[in-house]
Design a protein around this motif. Structure first.
Motif, PDB file in Angstrom:
ATOM      1  N   LEU A 258      -3.765  -2.021  -3.897  1.00 25.00           N
ATOM      2  CA  LEU A 258      -2.796  -1.794  -2.814  1.00 25.00           C
ATOM      3  C   LEU A 258      -3.138  -2.570  -1.535  1.00 25.00           C
ATOM      4  O   LEU A 258      -2.251  -2.999  -0.786  1.00 25.00           O
ATOM      5  N   LYS A 259      -4.450  -2.743  -1.290  1.00 25.73           N
ATOM      6  CA  LYS A 259      -4.872  -3.261   0.025  1.00 25.73           C
ATOM      7  C   LYS A 259      -4.278  -4.636   0.386  1.00 25.73           C
ATOM      8  O   LYS A 259      -3.852  -4.827   1.528  1.00 25.73           O
TER       9      LYS A 259
ATOM     10  N   SER B 154      -6.405   1.862  -5.071  1.00 22.67           N
ATOM     11  CA  SER B 154      -6.313   1.514  -3.654  1.00 22.67           C
ATOM     12  C   SER B 154      -6.751   0.066  -3.393  1.00 22.67           C
ATOM     13  O   SER B 154      -6.277  -0.580  -2.452  1.00 22.67           O
TER      14      SER B 154
ATOM     15  N   ALA C 171       4.405   1.464  -2.531  1.00 21.85           N
ATOM     16  CA  ALA C 171       4.299   2.896  -2.215  1.00 21.85           C
ATOM     17  C   ALA C 171       5.093   3.700  -3.233  1.00 21.85           C
ATOM     18  O   ALA C 171       4.632   4.746  -3.702  1.00 21.85           O
TER      19      ALA C 171
ATOM     20  N   LYS D 144       5.670  -3.457   0.590  1.00 20.60           N
ATOM     21  CA  LYS D 144       4.927  -2.215   0.869  1.00 20.60           C
ATOM     22  C   LYS D 144       5.692  -1.022   0.311  1.00 20.60           C
ATOM     23  O   LYS D 144       5.110  -0.104  -0.267  1.00 20.60           O
TER      24      LYS D 144
ATOM     25  N   TYR E 283       6.057   4.694   4.833  1.00 17.32           N
ATOM     26  CA  TYR E 283       6.339   4.227   3.461  1.00 17.32           C
ATOM     27  C   TYR E 283       6.183   5.361   2.442  1.00 17.32           C
ATOM     28  O   TYR E 283       6.207   5.120   1.237  1.00 17.32           O
TER      29      TYR E 283
ATOM     30  N   LEU F 258      -0.848  -3.932   1.681  1.00 18.92           N
ATOM     31  CA  LEU F 258      -0.827  -3.299   3.009  1.00 18.92           C
ATOM     32  C   LEU F 258      -1.217  -4.309   4.090  1.00 18.92           C
ATOM     33  O   LEU F 258      -0.684  -4.286   5.195  1.00 18.92           O
ATOM     34  N   GLN F 259      -2.166  -5.217   3.747  1.00 20.76           N
ATOM     35  CA  GLN F 259      -2.638  -6.165   4.762  1.00 20.76           C
ATOM     36  C   GLN F 259      -1.664  -7.331   4.964  1.00 20.76           C
ATOM     37  O   GLN F 259      -1.475  -7.799   6.084  1.00 20.76           O
TER      38      GLN F 259
ATOM     39  N   GLU G 287      -3.999   6.165   1.984  1.00 23.95           N
ATOM     40  CA  GLU G 287      -4.016   5.236   3.118  1.00 23.95           C
ATOM     41  C   GLU G 287      -2.667   4.574   3.392  1.00 23.95           C
ATOM     42  O   GLU G 287      -2.540   3.753   4.305  1.00 23.95           O
ATOM     43  N   ILE G 288      -1.660   4.904   2.564  1.00 21.99           N
ATOM     44  CA  ILE G 288      -0.332   4.304   2.789  1.00 21.99           C
ATOM     45  C   ILE G 288       0.296   4.973   4.012  1.00 21.99           C
ATOM     46  O   ILE G 288       0.334   6.210   4.107  1.00 21.99           O
TER      47      ILE G 288
ATOM     48  N   THR H   5      -2.139   7.775  -2.602  1.00 19.10           N
ATOM     49  CA  THR H   5      -1.393   7.208  -1.459  1.00 19.10           C
ATOM     50  C   THR H   5      -2.043   7.579  -0.126  1.00 19.10           C
ATOM     51  O   THR H   5      -1.398   7.530   0.917  1.00 19.10           O
TER      52      THR H   5
END
Ligand code: COS
Length: 402
Positions: A103-104, A100, A119, A115, A68, A107-108, A63-64, A61
């Motif tokens: 996840l990106k 990751s 998370a 999100k 979140y 997130l974007q 970059e989360i 996590t």
């Protein structure tokens, strides 16, 4: 290390480094040599414990954003942390980095609920009964007929009432067998080509999701790679990420950010090659002196160091451009991402080969860690877009500019 990081950032990098050195490193020879690492095997269980430890530390996590429940780190810190993981084992680092990758896009382009959902899965707070370990996700783009030609997807997502129904098979999916949740790219309108692809969140527990056999790979053996099969999988319509028809662009934007993180893994492999070669060259004697005192070896080491530092600088160069573009609401950094991934991928293969050369026969022996570096390095030229694809991207950007 070329990154200029403050104490808080270094604390995170050292967290990753300590975990990799103290917990992962002692198990690498055994797990790398295991014929298979399925959860049923003894070695597979040890690997899952290592994955669990990474989740407990927050490595999935990084970059989360904190709001979140993540560690809210910037990508300079993430890249430096990945380098430390990869110095110890590029397969383990791949598992973390590939999570990751999934996840990106969320997130974007995801909304707040999406999100939060992601998370929670990556914190391990939410889990899937079918996943053997909590805390991982996977990016499901590649198909048997859609690898480099990513827009040739055959997986479909059909809207029926307030649901989408997903059908298709994804292959070479990193974390396929360990993820609790997938980011899946599927065709919602086949008349529209790349504009007919959309992105979805699919939980592992959904009926109709199954996992194919694990790939028996040459290297990065501490990462799990499988097929993921979607058969009549019903998901709520609110699991569509962003807008319908934008999936291909989201995938490309994701890869633009993720490829330099693969660069960081490649730099980790190269740095390990240098470290092992220097250690050996200081003690190995020929013609009455340590081989590091022979110019042939000293200059080779210098070249390895030049290449590795330039690779690291290409990540920093990318990130400078990335943050500048994002500050202005733009996504124009494909060229820098492709240059970085391509250079670091090619570079780490050569540096790993040079490390073997310095160790000579010992380097070629599986008793020493450097032959593994070559096996791990090779994938850096292949996954997240082959280096031929990176050259397509770079040449396309040059053409556009001129
Ligand atoms: N950011 C935003 N939009 C992008 C983009 C990017 N980085 N790259 C392409 N697009 C857009 C283009 O602008 C184009 O939209 P318009 O028609 O509105 O101009 C659309 O996407 C299609 O682009 P393009 O024609 O270049 O797509 P191609 O099908 O020719 O594919 C490559 C281009 C080969 C670069 C792409 O398919 C690719 O990256 N393949 C490798 C996939 C990969 O990395 N797989 C690894 C699996 S994930 S581990």
């Amino acid at each position: 290390m070329g990154y200029i990081l403050n104490k808080d950032q270094m604390d995170i990098v050292n967290l990753a480094k300590d975990y990799a050195v103290k917990k992962v490193m002692p198990l690498v020879p055994e797990l790398d040599n295991a014929p298979e690492l399925t959860p049923e095997t003894e070695e597979g269980k040890k690997l899952l414990d290592l994955y669990q430890g990474a989740v407990d530390l927050g490595l999935t996590t990084l970059e989360i954003p904190e709001e979140y429940g993540g560690l809210g780190q910037d990508y300079y810190t993430v890249a430096a942390a990945y380098e430390e993981l990869s110095k110890v084992d590029a397969g383990f680092a791949t598992a973390v980095a590939a999570s990751s990758l999934g996840l990106k896009p969320i997130l974007q382009h995801g909304n707040d609920e999406q999100k939060k959902l992601y998370a929670d899965f990556l914190n391990g707070e939410k889990t899937s009964e079918k996943a053997p370990v909590p805390g991982f996700c996977a990016f499901c783009l590649t198909e048997p007929d859609a690898g480099s030609d990513a827009s040739n997807s055959k997986t479909t997502a059909k809207k029926v009432g307030d649901e989408y129904i997903i059908d298709g098979t994804k292959c070479f999916i990193t974390n396929g067998g360990v993820a609790s949740v997938y980011t899946v790219f599927a065709v919602t309108d086949k008349t529209k080509g790349v504009k007919g692809i959309s992105a979805f969140i699919v939980e592992r527990d959904r009926e109709g999701v199954s996992i194919g056999a694990e790939e028996n790979k040459m290297g990065i053996r501490l990462s799990n790679t499988t097929e993921v099969i979607f058969q009549d999988v019903h998901i709520p319509a609110d699991h569509l990420v962003g807008e319908e028809g934008k999936g291909f662009i989201y995938a490309m934007q994701t890869l633009d950010l993720a490829r330099p993180m693969i660069g960081a893994l490649a730099v980790g492999i190269a740095q390990r090659g240098i470290d092992e070669a220097v250690k050996y060259a200081q003690v190995r004697q020929t013609f009455g002196k340590p081989i590091i005192k022979h110019e042939a070896i000293a200059f080779k080491l210098a070249d390895m160091d030049i290449q590795t530092e330039v690779g690291r600088s290409s990540i920093i160069n990318f990130l400078n451009k990335y943050y500048d573009e994002r500050k202005n609401g733009r996504y124009n950094y494909s060229r820098e991402a492709a240059i970085c991934k391509c250079f670091c991928g090619d570079m780490c293969v050569q540096v790993a080969l040079d490390a073997i050369q310095i160790l000579g026969g010992f380097g070629y022996s599986r008793e020493y860690p450097v032959e593994k570096l070559v096996r791990d390095a090779k994938i850096m030229q292949i996954y997240e877009g082959t280096n031929e694809v990176q050259r397509i991207v770079i040449s396309g950007q040059i053409t556009k500019k001129h």
